[in-house]
Design an enzyme around this catalytic site. Structure first.
Site, PDB file in Angstrom:
ATOM      1  N   GLY A 238       0.823  -1.201   0.000  1.00  0.00           N
ATOM      2  CA  GLY A 238       0.000   0.000   0.000  1.00  0.00           C
ATOM      3  C   GLY A 238       0.852   1.244   0.000  1.00  0.00           C
ATOM      4  O   GLY A 238       2.052   1.186   0.272  1.00  0.00           O
ATOM      5  N   PRO A 239       0.217   2.378  -0.291  1.00  0.00           N
ATOM      6  CA  PRO A 239       0.977   3.634  -0.348  1.00  0.00           C
ATOM      7  C   PRO A 239       1.568   3.990   1.014  1.00  0.00           C
ATOM      8  O   PRO A 239       1.119   3.461   2.029  1.00  0.00           O
ATOM      9  CB  PRO A 239      -0.076   4.668  -0.776  1.00  0.00           C
ATOM     10  N   PRO A 240       2.546   4.878   1.047  1.00  0.00           N
ATOM     11  CA  PRO A 240       3.191   5.238   2.313  1.00  0.00           C
ATOM     12  C   PRO A 240       2.206   5.862   3.296  1.00  0.00           C
ATOM     13  O   PRO A 240       1.275   6.555   2.888  1.00  0.00           O
ATOM     14  CB  PRO A 240       4.244   6.273   1.913  1.00  0.00           C
ATOM     15  N   LYS A 244       0.910   0.359   7.368  1.00  0.00           N
ATOM     16  CA  LYS A 244       1.448  -0.997   7.198  1.00  0.00           C
ATOM     17  C   LYS A 244       2.296  -1.399   8.403  1.00  0.00           C
ATOM     18  O   LYS A 244       2.115  -2.472   8.973  1.00  0.00           O
ATOM     19  CB  LYS A 244       2.295  -1.074   5.912  1.00  0.00           C
ATOM     20  N   HIS A 460     -18.464  10.798 -12.837  1.00  0.00           N
ATOM     21  CA  HIS A 460     -17.542  10.160 -13.769  1.00  0.00           C
ATOM     22  C   HIS A 460     -17.408   8.663 -13.464  1.00  0.00           C
ATOM     23  O   HIS A 460     -17.598   7.816 -14.338  1.00  0.00           O
ATOM     24  CB  HIS A 460     -16.173  10.861 -13.665  1.00  0.00           C
ATOM     25  N   GLU A 461     -17.152   8.360 -12.207  1.00  0.00           N
ATOM     26  CA  GLU A 461     -16.969   6.952 -11.837  1.00  0.00           C
ATOM     27  C   GLU A 461     -18.287   6.190 -11.935  1.00  0.00           C
ATOM     28  O   GLU A 461     -18.304   5.032 -12.366  1.00  0.00           O
ATOM     29  CB  GLU A 461     -16.383   6.830 -10.429  1.00  0.00           C
ATOM     30  N   HIS A 464     -18.725   5.189 -15.549  1.00  0.00           N
ATOM     31  CA  HIS A 464     -17.948   3.990 -15.892  1.00  0.00           C
ATOM     32  C   HIS A 464     -18.675   2.737 -15.414  1.00  0.00           C
ATOM     33  O   HIS A 464     -18.849   1.774 -16.155  1.00  0.00           O
ATOM     34  CB  HIS A 464     -16.592   4.009 -15.162  1.00  0.00           C
TER      35      HIS A 464
HETATM   36  P1  ADP Z   1       3.368   2.878   6.553  1.00  0.00           P
HETATM   37  O1  ADP Z   1       4.211   1.859   7.232  1.00  0.00           O
HETATM   38  O2  ADP Z   1       2.224   2.285   5.785  1.00  0.00           O
HETATM   39  O3  ADP Z   1       4.130   3.841   5.729  1.00  0.00           O
HETATM   40  P2  ADP Z   1       2.912   3.690   9.244  1.00  0.00           P
HETATM   41  O4  ADP Z   1       2.327   2.442   9.802  1.00  0.00           O
HETATM   42  O5  ADP Z   1       4.341   3.909   9.516  1.00  0.00           O
HETATM   43  O6  ADP Z   1       2.668   3.742   7.679  1.00  0.00           O
HETATM   44  O7  ADP Z   1       2.047   4.925   9.719  1.00  0.00           O
HETATM   45  C1  ADP Z   1       2.617   6.035  10.303  1.00  0.00           C
HETATM   46  C2  ADP Z   1       1.733   6.575  11.391  1.00  0.00           C
HETATM   47  O8  ADP Z   1       0.520   7.074  10.847  1.00  0.00           O
HETATM   48  C3  ADP Z   1       1.315   5.526  12.381  1.00  0.00           C
HETATM   49  O9  ADP Z   1       2.234   5.411  13.415  1.00  0.00           O
HETATM   50  C4  ADP Z   1      -0.021   6.040  12.885  1.00  0.00           C
HETATM   51  O10 ADP Z   1       0.160   7.007  13.899  1.00  0.00           O
HETATM   52  C5  ADP Z   1      -0.575   6.745  11.678  1.00  0.00           C
HETATM   53  N1  ADP Z   1      -1.469   5.866  10.926  1.00  0.00           N
HETATM   54  C6  ADP Z   1      -1.261   5.444   9.660  1.00  0.00           C
HETATM   55  N2  ADP Z   1      -2.274   4.667   9.243  1.00  0.00           N
HETATM   56  C7  ADP Z   1      -3.135   4.560  10.262  1.00  0.00           C
HETATM   57  C8  ADP Z   1      -4.371   3.870  10.445  1.00  0.00           C
HETATM   58  N3  ADP Z   1      -4.911   3.127   9.469  1.00  0.00           N
HETATM   59  N4  ADP Z   1      -4.981   3.990  11.640  1.00  0.00           N
HETATM   60  C9  ADP Z   1      -4.446   4.728  12.619  1.00  0.00           C
HETATM   61  N5  ADP Z   1      -3.292   5.400  12.515  1.00  0.00           N
HETATM   62  C10 ADP Z   1      -2.630   5.335  11.354  1.00  0.00           C
HETATM   63 ZN    ZN Z   2     -12.368   7.666 -15.904  1.00  0.00          ZN
END
Ligand code: ADP
Ligand code: ZN
Ligand code: MG
Length: 652
Positions: A238-240, A244, A460-461, A464
């Site tokens: 997943g995106p940053p 995760k 739009h969506e 589709h």
């Molecule tokens: P990734 O590893 O996907 O880049 P992180 O787990 O390091 O993201 O998330 C960074 C911080 O953002 C976490 O420590 C938390 O505080 C917050 N955060 C991110 N996603 C969530 C979520 N789904 N629920 C609650 N807090 C989140």
């Molecule tokens: Zn489109």
């Protein structure tokens, strides 16, 4: 900023450094041997120094011989110290330097010099007086200090400096040489991981899959007793900032097992072989601590595909990756050890990593939808004193496309802003300002979508999706979303009903219609065209062109392949050449335009007939941001479940 587990974890381990307590690796015995080597080197060095700079002075002669040389008149001048008598053949003192044990002569006299160890002989002075030899004594104290300085302090200092320099060099070259192969992972023993699933929100599907992983760790027997193999690796994709790392920690927390976390970058060092040694070490420790979780964050740092690497690739990374593959194959999936990986670039991963028996499960951790964002805001607002009028739902509404980390940041920023204006409660305006600040910081990547743009995106969506639903033989709509992703403002995912190996003409026309559906719906909603469909148009045009040039589906060139080829006839050759006439090109262009116009007309009629349904889907999207297959079908009431096959078709 709040009291939830994730943040307390963070405090324990700032950044990704994990510079926590090092595990004792070098045994004391080894340590002792290690320093003994340096003592020997030091002593040898000093001896050598003394030999070169000091003992090069003239060898001593017998005292009797010395005396004889005075008698013979060869020695004209004598320098007296406690350690030596030094006799010179020239009468003049050349350098008025204090002389010690021979070290002094930076300008050594050119005439022969004789030295002798003195004997307590009272006659020698008389003899020298007789022979008119000039003599003088040199004080001992100054000499002693000097000699100590030169023979011990200086060489020790020089050696020390050299040693420091080498160490510093090696350190900047990569890692502390003394900790080569040592593991940087911090062991959090049972119960140490305080994060649990309630600290994570907005990623319900991922959580559901991981609940099973927790069960694998807690009750492995349940699965192995009936002969099942427990998966070894689960990859979070997943995106940053979508949580995760947080989820991996929560799995450990929920299962109550030890958690080893390492970032892919930790493995990659300057020296070839270090990364591989670390992997070996990590798995060794983990096996001892089982049941436990190994979490490899930013897996792409080591898991990059070996195929694409330029010029022979990176030896160190390849060795590390190979070691990881070996270790993953090396333990039985009988429970107790599960490897979680995280990456935001699953596309660059080496296919070997994704094979069965390795990271064969992938869990998508996507950006949260409206409800998810509100839940995340609530989690992070738990420790913040909010004024009553704060409406987190409103904050969630305007932060479409923000990741969990962005939202956590907003809450924190709002709290800081409240403090700055001297208030004790966080108010709505703090949130507004925080959002502005964070959006400005994130620049174009994330932005607040204005309501009108959001409405158009929803239409739009919906367009589709509806076209896909009502085109015979088209792929089932699986998910519709208006959560921004990268440059696109929304997306629709379709799942092919079965594997398609050959594609019919009607299917291709249906694809074109479905791609045009977005723009048609936008036009119906606002009477305007927007640029939002650029990508769709490109794809639709491409399909139409291929129908004519590649698949022989046009009137005039039925069953003729007009394909262009690279100049070299291979795929690497970027220069494409057309192998047909100019007039044919004109026909192709016109035919493309005709197909698109025809499909546009059909699509428009189809959607106009279902205007109320279109409004309903768009409204549902505005309310919920994402609709899954079931929710969408509830509105369209179009039957046919259809199986699911891979890969899904995504339109933006
Ligand atoms: P990734 O590893 O996907 O880049 P992180 O787990 O390091 O993201 O998330 C960074 C911080 O953002 C976490 O420590 C938390 O505080 C917050 N955060 C991110 N996603 C969530 C979520 N789904 N629920 C609650 N807090 C989140
Ligand atoms: Zn489109
Ligand atoms: Mg992370």
């Amino acid at each position: 900023m709040n009291s939830d587990g994730s943040d307390s974890q963070k405090k324990k381990s700032p950044g990704d450094g994990f510079g926590g307590p090092r595990l004792p690796d070098l045994k004391p015995f080894k340590d002792w041997k290690f320093s003994a080597v340096y003592v020997v080197i030091l002593v040898a060095g000093i001896t050598f120094f003394n030999y070169v700079f000091i003992k090069r002075a003239n060898p001593t002669i017998d005292f009797s011989e010395f005396k004889a040389k005075i008698v013979s008149g060869e020695i004209k001048r004598v320098e007296l110290t406690d350690s030596y008598f030094t006799g010179y053949t020239a009468a003049q003192r050349e350098a008025p330097e204090p002389a010690g044990n021979g070290l002094r002569n930076r300008h050594p006299p050119k005439e022969p010099v004789y030295r002798a160890v003195p004997i307590n002989d009272p006659d020698i002075i008389k003899l020298m007086d007789e022979k008119r030899v000039s003599y003088y004594a040199v004080s001992r104290e100054g000499n002693l200090i000097l000699s100590i300085l030169f023979s011990w302090v200086l060489p020790v200092g020089v050696l020390f400096l050299i040693w420091r320099l080498i160490l510093k060099r090696l350190r900047t070259m990569g890692g502390n040489v003394l900790s080569v192969g040592q593991n940087k992972a911090v062991i959090l023993a049972e119960g140490d991981v305080a994060t649990c699933f309630s600290d994570v929100a907005g990623v319900d599907e991922a959580k559901e899959e991981l609940v099973e992983v927790v069960d694998f760790l807690k009750n492995p027997r349940k699965y192995t007793d009936i002969g099942g193999k427990i998966p070894k690796g689960v990859l979070l994709v997943g995106p940053p900032g979508t949580g995760k790392t947080l989820l991996a920690r929560a799995v450990a927390g929920e299962a109550g097992v030890a958690f080893f976390r390492m970032s892919g970058a930790d493995f990659v060092e300057m020296f070839v072989g270090v990364g591989a040694a670390r992997v070996r070490d990590l798995f060794k420790q983990a096996r001892e601590k089982a049941p436990c979780i190994i979490f490899i964050d930013e897996l792409d740092a080591i898991g990059k595909s070996r195929l694409n690497s330029v010029a022979g690739g990176n030896d160190e990374r390849e060795q590390t990756l190979n070691q990881l593959l070996v270790e993953m194959d090396g333990f039985e999936g009988t429970g107790g050890l599960i490897i979680l990986g995280a990456t935001n670039r699953p596309d660059v991963l080496d296919p070997a990593l994704l094979r069965p028996g390795r990271f064969d499960r992938q869990v998508l951790v996507d950006r949260p939808d409206l409800k998810g964002r509100e839940a995340i805001l609530r989690i992070h607002a738990r420790a913040v004193k909010l004024s009553r009028e704060v409406c987190l739902d409103g904050v969630a509404r305007i932060t479409s496309g923000f990741s969990g980390a962005d939202l956590a940041n907003i809450v924190n920023e709002a709290a800081l802003l409240a403090v700055r204006s001297g208030r004790t409660l966080v108010e709505q305006r703090d949130f507004s300002e925080a959002i502005e600040k964070i959006v400005a910081g994130l620049q174009k990547k994330t932005r607040v979508i204005p309501p009108e743009e959001r409405r158009l995106t929803a239409y739009h969506e919906a367009g589709h999706a509806l076209v896909a639903a009502f085109t015979p033989n088209a792929d089932q709509v699986q998910k519709i979303s208006i959560i921004p992703r990268g440059v696109s403002l929304g997306y629709t995912i379709q799942m092919p009903a079965e594997d398609r190996y050959t594609i019919t003409r009607s299917y291709l026309l249906g694809r074109i219609a479905m791609l045009l559906g977005g723009r048609v719906a936008e036009e119906m909603a606002s009477g305007e065209y927007s640029t939002g469909a650029a990508n769709d148009l490109m794809k639709a045009t491409d399909i139409a062109r291929k129908m004519i040039t590649d698949y022989g589906m046009s009137e005039r060139f039925r069953n003729v392949a007009l394909a262009s080829r690279g100049a070299g006839g291979n795929r690497e050759e970027p220069l494409f050449q057309r192998e047909y006439a100019e007039s044919t090109q004109q026909y192709v262009d016109e035919e493309i335009a005709r197909i698109l116009a025809e499909e546009y007309g059909k699509t428009k009629r189809m959607l106009e007939e279902r205007r109320s349904m279109l409004d309903e889907v768009a409204q549902a999207l505005l309310d919920k941001e994402t609709l899954d297959e079931r929710e969408f079908k509830a509105i369209t009431a179009a039957g046919g479940a259809g199986g699911t096959a891979w890969p899904p078709v995504v339109s933006e």
